[in-house]
Design a protein around this motif. Structure first.
Motif, PDB file in Angstrom:
ATOM      1  N   ASN A 111     -14.855   0.664 -37.887  1.00  0.00           N
ATOM      2  CA  ASN A 111     -13.442   0.288 -37.816  1.00  0.00           C
ATOM      3  C   ASN A 111     -12.562   1.470 -37.456  1.00  0.00           C
ATOM      4  O   ASN A 111     -11.676   1.366 -36.612  1.00  0.00           O
ATOM      5  CB  ASN A 111     -12.986  -0.308 -39.148  1.00  0.00           C
ATOM      6  N   ILE A 112     -12.784   2.595 -38.114  1.00  0.00           N
ATOM      7  CA  ILE A 112     -11.961   3.779 -37.859  1.00  0.00           C
ATOM      8  C   ILE A 112     -12.112   4.234 -36.407  1.00  0.00           C
ATOM      9  O   ILE A 112     -11.115   4.496 -35.722  1.00  0.00           O
ATOM     10  CB  ILE A 112     -12.329   4.917 -38.829  1.00  0.00           C
ATOM     11  N   ILE A 113     -13.345   4.310 -35.934  1.00  0.00           N
ATOM     12  CA  ILE A 113     -13.595   4.770 -34.560  1.00  0.00           C
ATOM     13  C   ILE A 113     -12.997   3.797 -33.549  1.00  0.00           C
ATOM     14  O   ILE A 113     -12.281   4.204 -32.617  1.00  0.00           O
ATOM     15  CB  ILE A 113     -15.110   4.958 -34.325  1.00  0.00           C
ATOM     16  N   SER A 114     -13.289   2.503 -33.717  1.00  0.00           N
ATOM     17  CA  SER A 114     -12.804   1.518 -32.744  1.00  0.00           C
ATOM     18  C   SER A 114     -11.285   1.391 -32.775  1.00  0.00           C
ATOM     19  O   SER A 114     -10.642   1.284 -31.725  1.00  0.00           O
ATOM     20  CB  SER A 114     -13.468   0.162 -32.965  1.00  0.00           C
ATOM     21  N   LEU A 115     -10.680   1.424 -33.961  1.00  0.00           N
ATOM     22  CA  LEU A 115      -9.225   1.327 -34.047  1.00  0.00           C
ATOM     23  C   LEU A 115      -8.543   2.545 -33.431  1.00  0.00           C
ATOM     24  O   LEU A 115      -7.513   2.413 -32.763  1.00  0.00           O
ATOM     25  CB  LEU A 115      -8.785   1.158 -35.508  1.00  0.00           C
ATOM     26  N   PHE A 116      -9.121   3.725 -33.635  1.00  0.00           N
ATOM     27  CA  PHE A 116      -8.552   4.931 -33.030  1.00  0.00           C
ATOM     28  C   PHE A 116      -8.607   4.840 -31.503  1.00  0.00           C
ATOM     29  O   PHE A 116      -7.620   5.146 -30.815  1.00  0.00           O
ATOM     30  CB  PHE A 116      -9.309   6.182 -33.508  1.00  0.00           C
ATOM     31  N   ILE A 117      -9.747   4.395 -30.971  1.00  0.00           N
ATOM     32  CA  ILE A 117      -9.885   4.267 -29.517  1.00  0.00           C
ATOM     33  C   ILE A 117      -8.940   3.196 -28.984  1.00  0.00           C
ATOM     34  O   ILE A 117      -8.282   3.382 -27.952  1.00  0.00           O
ATOM     35  CB  ILE A 117     -11.349   3.950 -29.131  1.00  0.00           C
ATOM     36  N   MET A 118      -8.852   2.057 -29.681  1.00  0.00           N
ATOM     37  CA  MET A 118      -7.959   0.991 -29.225  1.00  0.00           C
ATOM     38  C   MET A 118      -6.502   1.427 -29.268  1.00  0.00           C
ATOM     39  O   MET A 118      -5.723   1.093 -28.372  1.00  0.00           O
ATOM     40  CB  MET A 118      -8.158  -0.276 -30.057  1.00  0.00           C
ATOM     41  N   LEU A 119      -6.125   2.169 -30.298  1.00  0.00           N
ATOM     42  CA  LEU A 119      -4.742   2.621 -30.418  1.00  0.00           C
ATOM     43  C   LEU A 119      -4.381   3.585 -29.290  1.00  0.00           C
ATOM     44  O   LEU A 119      -3.373   3.402 -28.600  1.00  0.00           O
ATOM     45  CB  LEU A 119      -4.525   3.288 -31.778  1.00  0.00           C
ATOM     46  N   THR A 120      -5.196   4.604 -29.081  1.00  0.00           N
ATOM     47  CA  THR A 120      -4.877   5.613 -28.067  1.00  0.00           C
ATOM     48  C   THR A 120      -4.999   5.062 -26.649  1.00  0.00           C
ATOM     49  O   THR A 120      -4.172   5.371 -25.787  1.00  0.00           O
ATOM     50  CB  THR A 120      -5.768   6.856 -28.240  1.00  0.00           C
ATOM     51  N   SER A 121      -6.008   4.236 -26.402  1.00  0.00           N
ATOM     52  CA  SER A 121      -6.138   3.635 -25.066  1.00  0.00           C
ATOM     53  C   SER A 121      -5.062   2.579 -24.846  1.00  0.00           C
ATOM     54  O   SER A 121      -4.569   2.393 -23.730  1.00  0.00           O
ATOM     55  CB  SER A 121      -7.530   3.027 -24.867  1.00  0.00           C
ATOM     56  N   GLY A 122      -4.666   1.885 -25.919  1.00  0.00           N
ATOM     57  CA  GLY A 122      -3.585   0.914 -25.818  1.00  0.00           C
ATOM     58  C   GLY A 122      -2.272   1.582 -25.443  1.00  0.00           C
ATOM     59  O   GLY A 122      -1.471   1.026 -24.683  1.00  0.00           O
ATOM     60  N   LEU A 123      -2.039   2.783 -25.968  1.00  0.00           N
ATOM     61  CA  LEU A 123      -0.839   3.522 -25.606  1.00  0.00           C
ATOM     62  C   LEU A 123      -0.883   3.955 -24.145  1.00  0.00           C
ATOM     63  O   LEU A 123       0.154   4.024 -23.475  1.00  0.00           O
ATOM     64  CB  LEU A 123      -0.672   4.748 -26.519  1.00  0.00           C
ATOM     65  N   GLN A 124      -2.084   4.217 -23.628  1.00  0.00           N
ATOM     66  CA  GLN A 124      -2.246   4.535 -22.208  1.00  0.00           C
ATOM     67  C   GLN A 124      -1.885   3.317 -21.355  1.00  0.00           C
ATOM     68  O   GLN A 124      -1.177   3.425 -20.347  1.00  0.00           O
ATOM     69  CB  GLN A 124      -3.685   4.968 -21.916  1.00  0.00           C
ATOM     70  N   ILE A 125      -2.352   2.144 -21.774  1.00  0.00           N
ATOM     71  CA  ILE A 125      -2.017   0.901 -21.074  1.00  0.00           C
ATOM     72  C   ILE A 125      -0.509   0.645 -21.157  1.00  0.00           C
ATOM     73  O   ILE A 125       0.128   0.257 -20.173  1.00  0.00           O
ATOM     74  CB  ILE A 125      -2.804  -0.277 -21.673  1.00  0.00           C
ATOM     75  N   TYR A 126       0.049   0.862 -22.329  1.00  0.00           N
ATOM     76  CA  TYR A 126       1.484   0.673 -22.550  1.00  0.00           C
ATOM     77  C   TYR A 126       2.301   1.514 -21.574  1.00  0.00           C
ATOM     78  O   TYR A 126       3.311   1.051 -21.029  1.00  0.00           O
ATOM     79  CB  TYR A 126       1.820   1.046 -23.993  1.00  0.00           C
ATOM     80  N   ASN A 127       1.877   2.747 -21.324  1.00  0.00           N
ATOM     81  CA  ASN A 127       2.622   3.639 -20.445  1.00  0.00           C
ATOM     82  C   ASN A 127       2.738   3.109 -19.027  1.00  0.00           C
ATOM     83  O   ASN A 127       3.692   3.428 -18.310  1.00  0.00           O
ATOM     84  CB  ASN A 127       1.978   5.028 -20.412  1.00  0.00           C
ATOM     85  N   ALA A 128       1.755   2.296 -18.597  1.00  0.00           N
ATOM     86  CA  ALA A 128       1.785   1.756 -17.238  1.00  0.00           C
ATOM     87  C   ALA A 128       2.956   0.784 -17.054  1.00  0.00           C
ATOM     88  O   ALA A 128       3.509   0.673 -15.962  1.00  0.00           O
ATOM     89  CB  ALA A 128       0.471   1.048 -16.920  1.00  0.00           C
TER      90      ALA A 128
END
Length: 197
Positions: free
Chosen positions: A25-42
């Motif tokens: 959970n910790i690993i996947s949530l961290f990756i989803m959060l940071t990659s989600g912010l990358q998607i958000y920036n687009a």
């Protein structure tokens, strides 16, 4: 030599399944959060392309496609982790101790036992996070495959509303993690939280 109560008290232990679940959970949530912010920036949810941008140090993926690849890879890890843990607590009957029941609401009204109140709040938090996680996954699927699941987009009215709901699930999950940690600290201190890892 006389042992103090803290030395004689048995240290809490957790099942290996619970430890794996928490780490995934910790690993996947961290990756989803940071990659989600990358998607958000687009295309920021609030303010369009000229909206608030997240500094690159807090993002993962480098660009939109890279962020999407990381995001959906982590989503599969997160989803499968939830699925197998759900099966695990069903088979082992741990669900009886994990989710809220009528006695928990009664305890909040009548109990003066601090431990009992902590466990009641913990079960309420555990139960409340389930629909939030399902909503995050559901809206994420609608955003990922809108051509295959147009009815998901229609259910929320339009694409922008779908994105806002998906985006809103993030602070709720972060809030749950903070509450979960604090309640764990109150229930068993650092030893209990460390036993999860």
């Amino acid at each position: 030599m006389t042992l103090t109560p803290s030395q004689t008290r048995k240290r809490p232990t957790q099942a290996i399944a619970a430890k794996i679940f928490h780490w995934c959970n910790i690993i996947s949530l961290f990756i989803m959060l940071t990659s989600g912010l990358q998607i958000y920036n687009a295309n920021p949810v609030f303010g369009g392309r000229a909206g608030l941008h997240i500094p690159p140090i807090f993002t993962l993926g480098g660009w939109l496609a890279g962020g999407r690849h990381w995001h959906f890879a982590a989503m599969w890890l997160f989803s499968l982790n939830l699925l197998w843990y759900g099966i695990y607590i069903l088979i082992t009957r741990r669900w009886r101790h994990r989710f809220v029941g009528a006695n928990d609401f009664k305890a909040l009204q009548k109990s003066h036992n601090s431990k009992r109140l902590i466990y009641a709040w913990h079960r309420i938090a555990y139960t409340a996070i389930i629909p939030i996680l399902l909503l995050a996954l559901f809206t994420g699927i609608g955003m990922y495959k809108p051509a295959q699941f147009p009815w998901i987009v229609d259910l929320f009215g339009n694409w922008q509303a779908l994105r806002i709901v998906h985006f809103a699930s993030v602070p709720m999950v972060i809030l749950f993690a903070a509450i979960h940690y604090q309640l764990g600290q109150k229930a068993g201190g650092t030893e209990l939280t460390e036993s999860m890892f």
